[in-house]
Design a protein around this motif. Structure first.
Motif: not given
Lengths: 461, 200
Positions: B175, B177-180
């Protein structure tokens, strides 16, 4: 105009703009690197668009072919005219099976129909399992990007959220945050009665649905519960199984800059024998919700070619500054600005076609070459026509254009007006323009005046 | 030529056994390169005995205790000699709780895709859907004969078997999804280890 207000609020939010700048820039770089090693990228874009155009011209036939083949393989196909009907169908399936716990993998269509709220109203708890969607759901917010829903949140904000909601030690270690979400969601997967997923592509000739993802939550959602409900807009259908190849080449590279996402699930009907793995039931909900209206004209029809990669968001100078929430719609960015007014009608979203500088960056990155600026202009014309019929703002506009026509048709009057404007250093009708930009200083005399004062003689020498 | 780690089947052009074999060597080398690029592990082994040895090494290296294998005969044969060292779960009696408690899932893959480093699993051929997904480590055995060149080739082949579930797996679950920021192993396996089986 609420877009105006929301956009201003977003522009004043330094943290938001920092997060957006970081994410959209990185996405742009990854996309460019990913397409650099595809020699026939332009050709792939053209082929994909041709497939979409072919499908959309005969959408009714391909949908019927898809539905027949999916049902032959054991799926049940439901046709939903609008959001309310789609929610009813899905909630009905859940209720009939006594499902109390629903797991969801990422689906923009389910956001579009507000499925979670509809299920909650019937006492059914739906848990988002995509990490980004899970964060958004815990925070009680809405996604602000098609691909990375929590793009607007910093890890500090997420750490605080997880500390509050999941009781974990505050940590800005992204690995620990993801692990906490995995632990919390594993229990949900184990208990779930029903899984709801989206669909990326649906193949007419085989009745297959394809779901792309990276995390594995869509695989869990579509493999573990007894019942799987797949929700798809009617534009997701493509004619042939072999057509998947070109779309699998385009979508991951445009969306996340990957050659291929970690997982593709190609699901055709239900399991064949009791001992097989997977759900016993597959329900496919085909959602219209305004889409068939867009088929009417070639300009609007191309909106339905969109494969939801999100590349136009990352490239758009407006989105990059204000993010997704300012658009006030489920689909943000350039594609949202054309999709939303067509799905919901011009009423609440008539400002969206103006949320663009018409620079064309969206068109340049679009993997299926949707001419978004052309659709924006088409919708602007509709917005103007609509204002004409309802009478709002027309008096001022009519006055302005009548004065403009009168001045431009009379050279003497034009010169006089320009002389006044130069004297007063003011451009009254361009307030919105000059508010944020310096007006270039006007020459003390116009070309015509210089000409009369003797420039013509010099030129003749 | 059993080597564990980054496998190099040797330069394709020097192969004395004709163009077909050198073509396969080229596919194997680009497949293993792509596997490394997407964060999957790979061991090239010749024959089942060597494969069983490599599998034992992977399992003990990961500190695995509970292991479940699919119903593929090859997987069953490979796991048979390991029963005294690991708890090998019986797929027929594997409850959902047992499945979630497994450390490793062992399956075969029906196809590999050289250009992307992808494993292709077909439900009509093997019950591998959950074992390749739920345990934190997935070991997949793939014959070098089953590596396709391109995505298009693989789509052609899976179309024929018409499984109700076909799964393409490219590296471990991930993933951004958090700060890429990339995190490996979010909902699916954190480790994907491919045992690439050459004919003896």
């Amino acid at each position: 105009m609420s877009f105006d207000r929301e956009a201003r609020a977003a522009l004043a939010d330094g943290q938001l703009r920092g997060a957006l700048r970081h994410a959209t820039t990185l996405f742009g770089e990854r996309r460019r690197a990913a397409i650099a090693d595809v020699p026939d990228w332009e050709d792939a874009r053209d082929r994909a668009r041709a497939i979409k155009d072919e499908t959309l011209l005969h959408l009714d036939q391909f949908l019927e072919q898809f539905a027949a083949n999916a049902e032959r393989a054991g799926a049940r196909v439901h046709w939903a005219r609008d959001a309310a009907q789609a929610c009813d169908i899905i909630a009905g399936i859940a209720e009939q099976r006594g499902a109390r716990s629903v797991v969801k993998s990422k689906s923009m269509a389910s956001e579009e129909i507000r499925l979670n709220a509809a299920l909650a109203a019937r006492g059914i708890a739906a848990v988002e399992t995509d990490l980004g969607e899970y964060i958004i759901q815990l925070a009680g917010e809405e996604p602000s990007h098609i691909v990375v829903p929590a793009i607007h949140k910093t890890k500090g904000q997420i750490a605080a959220l997880f500390a509050e909601k999941l009781g974990m030690e505050p940590s800005d270690d992204v690995t620990k945050l993801a692990a906490a979400a995995r632990r919390a969601l594993r229990r949900r997967f184990a208990e779930a009665d029903l899984g709801v997923s989206g669909v990326n592509f649906a193949v007419a000739e085989t009745g297959t649905i394809l779901i792309l993802e990276n995390e594995g939550n869509a695989r869990l959602t579509t493999s573990l519960p007894r019942t799987h409900v797949a929700l798809m807009g009617i534009e997701k259908v493509i004619p042939r199984f072999a057509d998947l190849e070109v779309f699998l080449r385009l979508l991951p590279r445009s969306g996340t800059g990957q050659a291929l996402t970690a997982y593709q699930s190609l699901l055709t009907g239900t399991k064949r024998q009791p001992a097989d793995e997977g759900p016993e039931e597959l329900h496919i909900v085909l959602l219209d919700n305004g889409r068939s209206r867009m088929l009417a004209s070639p300009v609007t029809r191309q909106t339905l070619a969109c494969i939801r990669c999100g590349a136009c968001l990352n490239a758009c100078p407006v989105y990059r500054q204000i993010g997704g929430h300012a658009y006030g719609s489920v689909y943000p960015g350039p594609i949202g600005a054309v999709l939303t007014p067509q799905l919901l009608g011009m009423g609440e979203s008539s400002a969206l076609p103006y949320a663009s500088s018409l620079c064309g960056a969206c068109r340049d990155v679009c993997p299926v070459k949707i001419d978004i600026p052309a659709v924006l202009l088409h919708l602007r014309a509709q917005a103007v026509a609509r204002r004409g019929s309802t009478g709002t703002r027309t008096l001022l506009e009519r006055l302005a254009f009548a004065s403009y026509a009168a001045v431009m048709a009379r050279p003497r009057l034009f010169e006089w007006v320009m002389r006044c404007a130069r004297r007063l250093h003011l451009m009254p009708p361009l307030g919105a323009w000059t508010k944020w930009r310096d007006l270039r200083p006007l020459a003390p005399r116009s070309f015509r005046e210089e000409w009369r004062r003797g420039l013509c003689d010099e030129g003749a020498e | 030529m059993g080597s564990t780690g980054s496998a190099d089947p040797g330069p394709a052009t020097e192969d004395p056994q004709g163009p077909r074999k050198s073509f396969r060597a080229a596919l194997v080398s680009s497949f293993t390169e792509r596997l490394a690029a997407v964060g999957a592990q790979c061991s090239v082994v010749s024959g089942e005995a060597e494969a069983a040895g490599a599998l034992a090494g992977i399992l003990s290296g990961a500190g695995a205790r509970r292991v479940a294998g699919s119903d593929a005969p090859l997987v069953q044969r490979l796991l048979q000699p390991l029963r005294d060292r690991f708890q090998i779960a019986d797929l027929e009696r594997l409850s959902r709780d047992d499945l979630f408690a497994c450390d490793v899932g062992v399956t075969t893959a029906q196809w590999g895709i050289a250009e992307t480093g992808t494993l292709v699993l077909e439900s009509a051929r093997e019950r591998s859907r959950l074992l390749s997904l739920v345990p934190p480590i997935h070991v997949a055995v793939l014959s070098t004969r089953c590596i396709c060149g391109s995505l298009g080739d693989a789509l052609d082949r899976v179309r024929q078997a018409a499984s109700h579930a076909i799964t393409f797996i490219t590296g471990p679950s991930r993933t951004s999804d958090i700060e890429l920021t990339l995190v490996v192993g979010v909902h699916g396996p954190q480790t994907v280890h491919v045992l690439l089986l050459e004919d003896v």
